[in-house]
Design a protein around this motif. Sequence first.
Motif, PDB file in Angstrom:
ATOM      1  N   SER B  33       5.667  -4.987  -6.016  1.00  0.00           N
ATOM      2  CA  SER B  33       6.231  -4.487  -7.267  1.00  0.00           C
ATOM      3  C   SER B  33       7.150  -5.520  -7.905  1.00  0.00           C
ATOM      4  O   SER B  33       8.195  -5.854  -7.362  1.00  0.00           O
ATOM      5  CB  SER B  33       7.011  -3.196  -7.012  1.00  0.00           C
ATOM      6  N   HIS B  90      -0.421  -0.441 -11.604  1.00  0.00           N
ATOM      7  CA  HIS B  90       0.161   0.424 -10.580  1.00  0.00           C
ATOM      8  C   HIS B  90       1.680   0.340 -10.522  1.00  0.00           C
ATOM      9  O   HIS B  90       2.326   1.208  -9.962  1.00  0.00           O
ATOM     10  CB  HIS B  90      -0.426   0.083  -9.200  1.00  0.00           C
ATOM     11  N   ASP B  91       2.229  -0.747 -11.097  1.00  0.00           N
ATOM     12  CA  ASP B  91       3.684  -0.950 -11.038  1.00  0.00           C
ATOM     13  C   ASP B  91       4.330  -0.288 -12.246  1.00  0.00           C
ATOM     14  O   ASP B  91       4.915  -0.945 -13.093  1.00  0.00           O
ATOM     15  CB  ASP B  91       3.981  -2.458 -11.010  1.00  0.00           C
ATOM     16  N   SER B  92       4.216   1.045 -12.295  1.00  0.00           N
ATOM     17  CA  SER B  92       4.595   1.733 -13.529  1.00  0.00           C
ATOM     18  C   SER B  92       5.883   2.545 -13.428  1.00  0.00           C
ATOM     19  O   SER B  92       6.164   3.387 -14.267  1.00  0.00           O
ATOM     20  CB  SER B  92       3.442   2.642 -13.974  1.00  0.00           C
ATOM     21  N   PHE B 136       6.863   3.368  -4.746  1.00  0.00           N
ATOM     22  CA  PHE B 136       6.032   4.074  -5.726  1.00  0.00           C
ATOM     23  C   PHE B 136       4.669   3.391  -5.858  1.00  0.00           C
ATOM     24  O   PHE B 136       3.627   4.043  -5.884  1.00  0.00           O
ATOM     25  CB  PHE B 136       6.769   4.083  -7.071  1.00  0.00           C
ATOM     26  N   LEU B 137       4.689   2.062  -5.905  1.00  0.00           N
ATOM     27  CA  LEU B 137       3.433   1.295  -6.012  1.00  0.00           C
ATOM     28  C   LEU B 137       2.558   1.534  -4.778  1.00  0.00           C
ATOM     29  O   LEU B 137       1.348   1.760  -4.890  1.00  0.00           O
ATOM     30  CB  LEU B 137       3.747  -0.198  -6.167  1.00  0.00           C
ATOM     31  N   SER B 139       2.600   4.125  -2.861  1.00  0.00           N
ATOM     32  CA  SER B 139       2.081   5.495  -2.868  1.00  0.00           C
ATOM     33  C   SER B 139       0.979   5.655  -3.904  1.00  0.00           C
ATOM     34  O   SER B 139       0.060   6.447  -3.734  1.00  0.00           O
ATOM     35  CB  SER B 139       3.206   6.500  -3.108  1.00  0.00           C
ATOM     36  N   LYS B 140       1.051   4.869  -4.991  1.00  0.00           N
ATOM     37  CA  LYS B 140       0.000   4.957  -6.016  1.00  0.00           C
ATOM     38  C   LYS B 140      -1.316   4.356  -5.541  1.00  0.00           C
ATOM     39  O   LYS B 140      -2.387   4.889  -5.797  1.00  0.00           O
ATOM     40  CB  LYS B 140       0.441   4.239  -7.299  1.00  0.00           C
ATOM     41  N   THR B 141      -1.231   3.217  -4.862  1.00  0.00           N
ATOM     42  CA  THR B 141      -2.461   2.581  -4.385  1.00  0.00           C
ATOM     43  C   THR B 141      -2.898   3.209  -3.061  1.00  0.00           C
ATOM     44  O   THR B 141      -4.032   3.050  -2.651  1.00  0.00           O
ATOM     45  CB  THR B 141      -2.270   1.061  -4.188  1.00  0.00           C
TER      46      THR B 141
END
Lengths: 10, 212
Positions: B33, B90-92, B136-137, B139-141
């Motif tokens: 991230s 993904h780094d949102s 967060f990144l 967990s998203k990927t």
Amino acid sequence: VKECTKKDEL
Amino acid sequence: MNIFRLAGDLSHLLAIIILLLKIWKTRSCAGISGKSQVLFAIVYLTRYLDLFTTYISLYNSIMKIVFIAASGATLYLMYVKFKATYDHNHDSFRIEFLLIPCVILALIINHDFTVMEILWTFSIYLESVAILPQLFLVSKTGEAESITSHYLFALGSYRALYLLNWIYRYMAESHYDLIAIFAGVVQTILYCDFFYLYITKVLKGKKLQLPA
């Protein structure tokens, strides 16, 4: 005990 | 300087080196991230301003300079040299949701209402949550490369070791700093879920994959 705020840590 | 403090600092240094080596060797910053890295750069810059005002020790000054330099190098690799590999979509995580509360909290709860002290306090609060965009990144990927897991483990261990250092210092030197302790506890708690996955999966040779 007195709280010390000298910043000798990183 | 006690053993917990030294181990914490070395763990922190190791984390930073692992991250730089990972990006450099793989020529890629995929899975990292950039937002967390920006937050860490802000943390170092606001906390280590005292390089110009207070001399503590050669060790202290060198470590501060290394952390700032390594943070700058990481940002350069991510946002300039290997920009094409940066995982934008993904780094949102919205970092203003972390920055603004930390500014407000630093203005309200601090040891002293001076510029240096408020910046130090802000950096302590911000550091405690700066890893959230990275988590967060992941967990998203839904997964993280092993090397990224090692980085996160070393980075999380650093503050956990500092907690032991603070317990030691409280008993041995009657020294404590409530702001640092509170933020350090929060910071360590945020890693707990990751620590669990790291120990149960990564150390057994499996990839860190979150349950679907």
